[in-house]
Scaffold this active site. Structure first.
Site, PDB file in Angstrom:
ATOM      1  CB  CYS A   1      45.547  28.981  37.603  1.00 54.38           C
ATOM      2  SG  CYS A   1      45.199  29.647  35.957  1.00 54.38           S
TER       3      CYS A   1
ATOM      4  CB  CYS B   1      46.899  36.841  35.219  1.00 56.39           C
ATOM      5  SG  CYS B   1      45.161  36.475  35.586  1.00 56.39           S
TER       6      CYS B   1
ATOM      7  CB  CYS C   1      46.352  33.806  53.956  1.00 56.01           C
ATOM      8  SG  CYS C   1      47.150  35.214  53.145  1.00 56.01           S
TER       9      CYS C   1
ATOM     10  NE  ARG D   1      40.756  33.545  33.552  1.00 56.09           N
ATOM     11  CZ  ARG D   1      42.027  33.662  33.926  1.00 56.09           C
ATOM     12  NH1 ARG D   1      42.334  34.081  35.134  1.00 56.09           N
ATOM     13  NH2 ARG D   1      42.982  33.383  33.068  1.00 56.09           N
TER      14      ARG D   1
ATOM     15  CB  CYS E   1      40.293  36.185  51.551  1.00 57.46           C
ATOM     16  SG  CYS E   1      41.170  34.659  51.147  1.00 57.46           S
TER      17      CYS E   1
ATOM     18  CB  CYS F   1      48.526  30.910  35.584  1.00 54.66           C
ATOM     19  SG  CYS F   1      48.188  32.493  36.420  1.00 54.66           S
TER      20      CYS F   1
ATOM     21  CB  CYS G   1      41.896  39.957  51.559  1.00 58.29           C
ATOM     22  SG  CYS G   1      43.635  40.117  51.061  1.00 58.29           S
TER      23      CYS G   1
END
Length: 330
Positions: free
Chosen positions: A102, A194, A58, A266, A65, A134, A62
């Site tokens: 998901c 979400c 990616c 959640r 991550c 999702c 972040c």
């Protein structure tokens, strides 16, 4: 006494949320539990399974991550999974009791290419299994959100991660406004939202309160609000962050429940570090959704058998698919 209608608000002031968040913990839990029982079936918990369908590589930076190209972690980039593998995972998730499946792809944004077409096919076929589907695929345009909805997507995850004030300490490759814009596109397309955040990244209580205020004052509350505890990963800038105390998770969950009464809140990443008794307090405080399965994208999570034992111990039952929020696509 406030009516149920009075409890649904989008005009929360900072000082109101501070008063809720900082009240004595047992009072906070009691208030949240009381509101929870007005809007949800006690003892009913949504069971979700999360699968990384495209891992690593990616371009985002972040700080938390493992999949960022900016960090040196043990995660090796992998291409988009074959559809048959994903469908098999979805069938297994349903057999294990999950009602929401998901799929996550380590993309900065969705591109209109063959990979996106393959994801749309996956969504359609998994929806045919009777599962809520999702996805979390990065940023979306209005047209891409519409195509996802037409394929049968039930929910789209796009977390804000933290407060707007602290965001620049964690991410530099995407703005807060970018995230909010994607949420607008998802909402406009008729897909449920979400959206939550991560605690334990060095943010203050004020940042946590600001994040909750942003979520609660959206034009419509997210249907699902994941509260994640940071799982520090070796090779990321946050690898040495201390574990998130259970009391911090409870405060976030309970405050989210009070501010957004109808949302599924959640108990998400980081759950493995908490004992059954600690998780029970989270459910009492208003959590009614979990991820089940041994892995959340690339981080560890309690296994299916452990969650079945936990549900049996606490008298919990899985929430049926497609309950309340949106009707299944015909």
């Amino acid at each position: 006494m406030p009516t149920i209608h009075d409890l649904i608000r989008h005009d929360w002031k900072r000082e109101e949320i501070e008063a809720i968040y900082h009240q004595p913990l047992l009072d906070l839990i009691f208030q949240a539990a009381s509101i929870h029982r007005q809007f949800h079936t006690p003892g009913e918990v949504q069971v979700c399974t999360l699968l990384s369908i495209k891992t690593g590589g990616c371009p985002e930076d972040c700080a938390y991550c493992s999949q960022s190209v900016h960090h040196h972690t043990s995660v090796k980039p992998q291409p988009l999974m074959h559809k048959d593998e994903v469908l098999a995972a979805a069938r297994q998730a349903k057999a294990n009791g999950s009602t929401r499946f998901c799929m996550g792809a380590a993309w900065r944004e969705v591109r209109n290419n063959r990979d996106f077409d393959r994801v749309l096919e996956m969504i359609h076929e998994i929806r045919e299994m009777g599962l809520e589907v999702c996805c979390t695929l990065g940023m979306l345009t209005e047209e891409q959100a519409r195509r996802l909805h037409e394929a049968g997507l039930y929910a789209y995850n796009h977390n804000l991660d933290t407060s707007a004030s602290y965001y620049g300490e964690i991410i530099h490759t995407r703005t807060y406004e970018d995230r909010l814009r994607t949420l607008e596109h998802v909402r406009k397309a008729g897909v449920s939202v979400c959206c939550g955040g991560i605690i334990g990244m060095g943010e203050s209580d004020a940042d946590r309160i600001e994040l909750l205020q942003t979520l609660a004052n959206l034009p419509e509350h997210p249907e699902s609000v994941p509260i994640n505890a940071l799982v520090p990963i070796e090779g990321t800038p946050l690898e040495n962050q201390p574990p998130v105390e259970i009391w911090d998770m409870i405060r976030m969950i309970a405050t989210a429940r009070i501010l957004m009464p109808k949302a599924m809140v959640r108990l998400s990443a980081g759950r493995l570090q908490y004992s059954p008794a600690e998780q029970a307090l989270c459910f009492l405080a208003g959590a009614n959704s979990i991820f089940s399965g041994e892995k959340l994208l690339t981080t560890p999570n309690p296994g299916v058998d452990a969650d079945k034992a936990l549900f049996a111990l606490l008298g919990l039952k899985p929430r049926p698919a497609f309950k309340d929020h949106l009707s299944p696509v015909a």
